[in-house]
Design an enzyme around this catalytic site. Structure first.
Site, PDB file in Angstrom:
ATOM      1  N   ASP A 194      -5.452  -7.170  -3.675  1.00  0.00           N
ATOM      2  CA  ASP A 194      -4.426  -6.193  -3.338  1.00  0.00           C
ATOM      3  C   ASP A 194      -3.076  -6.895  -3.184  1.00  0.00           C
ATOM      4  OD1 ASP A 194      -3.137  -3.841  -2.334  1.00  0.00           O
ATOM      5  OD2 ASP A 194      -5.020  -3.215  -1.402  1.00  0.00           O
ATOM      6  N   HIS A 216      -4.093   5.012   3.153  1.00  0.00           N
ATOM      7  CA  HIS A 216      -4.470   3.974   2.185  1.00  0.00           C
ATOM      8  C   HIS A 216      -3.978   2.597   2.619  1.00  0.00           C
ATOM      9  CE1 HIS A 216      -0.687   3.790  -0.683  1.00  0.00           C
ATOM     10  NE2 HIS A 216      -0.334   3.916   0.578  1.00  0.00           N
ATOM     11  N   ASP A 242      -2.552  -2.524  -8.039  1.00  0.00           N
ATOM     12  CA  ASP A 242      -1.200  -3.003  -7.744  1.00  0.00           C
ATOM     13  C   ASP A 242      -1.170  -4.480  -7.375  1.00  0.00           C
ATOM     14  OD1 ASP A 242      -1.734  -3.305  -4.964  1.00  0.00           O
ATOM     15  OD2 ASP A 242      -0.919  -1.347  -4.465  1.00  0.00           O
ATOM     16  N   ASP A 285      -7.504  -3.253  -6.079  1.00  0.00           N
ATOM     17  CA  ASP A 285      -6.336  -2.376  -6.164  1.00  0.00           C
ATOM     18  C   ASP A 285      -5.491  -2.867  -7.333  1.00  0.00           C
ATOM     19  OD1 ASP A 285      -3.837  -1.093  -5.830  1.00  0.00           O
ATOM     20  OD2 ASP A 285      -4.150  -0.927  -3.662  1.00  0.00           O
ATOM     21  N   HIS A 329      -1.110  -5.507  -1.033  1.00  0.00           N
ATOM     22  CA  HIS A 329      -0.886  -5.121   0.358  1.00  0.00           C
ATOM     23  C   HIS A 329      -2.137  -5.396   1.176  1.00  0.00           C
ATOM     24  CE1 HIS A 329       1.305  -2.525  -2.504  1.00  0.00           C
ATOM     25  NE2 HIS A 329       2.338  -2.804  -1.719  1.00  0.00           N
ATOM     26  N   GLU A 353      -6.042   3.066  -7.348  1.00  0.00           N
ATOM     27  CA  GLU A 353      -4.585   3.181  -7.411  1.00  0.00           C
ATOM     28  C   GLU A 353      -4.015   3.203  -8.826  1.00  0.00           C
ATOM     29  OE1 GLU A 353      -2.726   3.989  -4.955  1.00  0.00           O
ATOM     30  OE2 GLU A 353      -3.737   3.354  -3.110  1.00  0.00           O
ATOM     31  N   HIS A 391      -6.438   3.847  -2.393  1.00  0.00           N
ATOM     32  CA  HIS A 391      -7.296   2.855  -1.746  1.00  0.00           C
ATOM     33  C   HIS A 391      -7.887   3.340  -0.430  1.00  0.00           C
ATOM     34  CE1 HIS A 391      -7.907  -1.799  -2.065  1.00  0.00           C
ATOM     35  NE2 HIS A 391      -9.042  -1.143  -1.977  1.00  0.00           N
ATOM     36  N   ASP A 419      -3.371  -3.564   3.684  1.00  0.00           N
ATOM     37  CA  ASP A 419      -4.106  -2.349   4.093  1.00  0.00           C
ATOM     38  C   ASP A 419      -4.715  -2.517   5.479  1.00  0.00           C
ATOM     39  OD1 ASP A 419      -3.399  -1.483   1.601  1.00  0.00           O
ATOM     40  OD2 ASP A 419      -5.402  -1.601   0.727  1.00  0.00           O
TER      41      ASP A 419
END
Length: 394
Positions: free
Chosen positions: A199, A216, A308, A306, A201, A351, A176, A203
């Site tokens: 996402d 990332h 994930d 992303d 996360h 990712e 990412h 980031d």
């Protein structure tokens, strides 16, 4: 005309507030007498069959599973595919293989079935760009800082060039880290750009706060202009190509560092964690996010996805798995809903790590025969791209 504006449920965090929901506008070109789509090819109407004894079979050359529409910010129904095999922003090798596996899994066939012309630019030579940096880093708090900066400049320039053509720009990561390059590249062309960032996360770390030093986990903060002074190797990332806080919405967060929490709470960024998805449902969350960043539905939208963000049950092939993510249908709904706005101009899908992926389970009724990927997360990535390009259930 629109329905009376309703008040969305009160949300107990700054950034949600009393959010008004705009009535979704009817997609342009959705009526019976709809005009032809970009490119002049008609995609809606009665089923078309082969003129032969095989008249019970669909003609894949004539029928596309997408609603006819007119795109507000695209000049052509052409998708520019950019491979960005960047792995230097995190510690797991294998993510650089994502772009090629997505291509080999049926991406071109999916685009063709949906009526898109595809221009594949191949994988950018990011290793060659990164190798131009020699010597010791002046920013040890960010791993591979200068190398990633040089690689991302190439991505930024390529995204900007393709966006100027009026094409839909699809960037395949890679980690990412590429997000700051894709968003800034689109912002260089579309001044009113807004961003939906999907996402697990946030980031949103900075060099001073990051527990890992992996870039990332800083790319959103960077494109929000939260990292100052400029990082070495990133002099090309101009302030005018960053995004205002009011133009970015996160959806699906569930693994957020302590410093990121404070930054987001004190910001004007629209943040919808998995708590909000659980409480309101994905449909309400996407509507609230769009109303926050694009209240009049008149701005171009970039989707940064992303993989994930999706629960590991459905997307095991990624380096930073986190329990309790988006379901298969929730992930698809986000892409479908953004496509239906007719404002979606670009997407990055990042990712996907084939070396960590698992074989797909036995196929079920309804699975796309066009997608031929043999790995579960690669297969899902292509499916999500197809939804963003306009694939619908009906």
């Amino acid at each position: 005309t629109t329905r009376p504006v309703a008040r969305a449920p009160d949300v107990a965090r700054r950034g949600f507030g009393d959010v008004a929901r705009a009535s979704p506008a009817r997609p342009a070109g959705s009526g019976r007498a709809a005009a032809t789509a970009v490119g002049g090819r008609k995609t809606r109407g009665a089923p078309q069959f082969r003129n032969s004894a095989e008249d019970t079979q669909w003609s894949s050359e004539q029928t596309w599973y997408t609603k006819e529409k007119t795109y507000q910010f695209l000049k052509h129904k052409t998708v520019s595919v950019i491979g960005a095999p960047l792995a230097a922003g995190q510690h797991q090798l294998g993510v650089e293989k994502g772009p090629q596996l997505i291509r080999e899994g049926g991406l071109a066939a999916v685009a063709k079935q949906l009526g898109w012309k595809m221009e594949d630019l191949g994988d950018l030579d990011l290793e060659g760009e990164a190798a131009k940096f020699e010597g010791e880093t002046s920013m040890p708090q960010v791993r591979n800082c200068e190398q990633i900066g040089l690689a991302n400049k190439l991505i930024h320039d390529t995204v900007k060039r393709e966006a100027k053509k009026g094409n839909f720009v699809l960037t395949l990561g890679g980690d990412h880290s590429v997000g700051s390059a894709t968003v800034s590249g689109m912002k260089a062309v579309h001044e009113d750009l807004c961003v939906v960032w999907i996402d697990a996360h946030a980031d949103s770390n900075t060099p001073a706060s990051s527990p890992s030093g992996n870039y990332h986990g800083m790319s959103a903060a960077h494109v929000l202009n939260w990292i100052r002074p400029p990082l070495p190797g990133w002099e090309w990332l101009k302030q005018e190509h960053t995004i205002k806080e009011s133009r970015l919405a996160f959806i699906g967060l569930r693994d957020v560092d302590m410093y990121e929490r404070q930054m987001l709470r004190d910001s004007g960024v629209a943040v919808f964690t998995m708590h909000e998805v659980d409480r309101y449902g994905i449909g309400e969350v996407v509507d609230m996010a769009l109303h926050r960043i694009n209240p009049h539905s008149d701005r171009p939208v970039h989707l940064s996805f992303d993989i994930d963000a999706v629960d590991p049950t459905f997307a095991p092939g990624t380096g930073t798995c986190s329990r309790g993510g988006l379901s298969f249908r929730e992930a698809h709904y986000i892409c479908e809903r953004l496509s239906m706005t007719n404002n979606l101009t670009s997407m990055d899908l990042v990712e996907v790590n084939p070396t960590l992926d698992l074989p797909i389970p036995p196929r079920m009724h309804g699975d796309s025969g066009t997608v031929t990927a043999e790995l579960q997360t690669v297969w899902l990535a292509i499916e999500l791209i197809s939804s963003a390009l306009g694939r619908t259930i009906l």
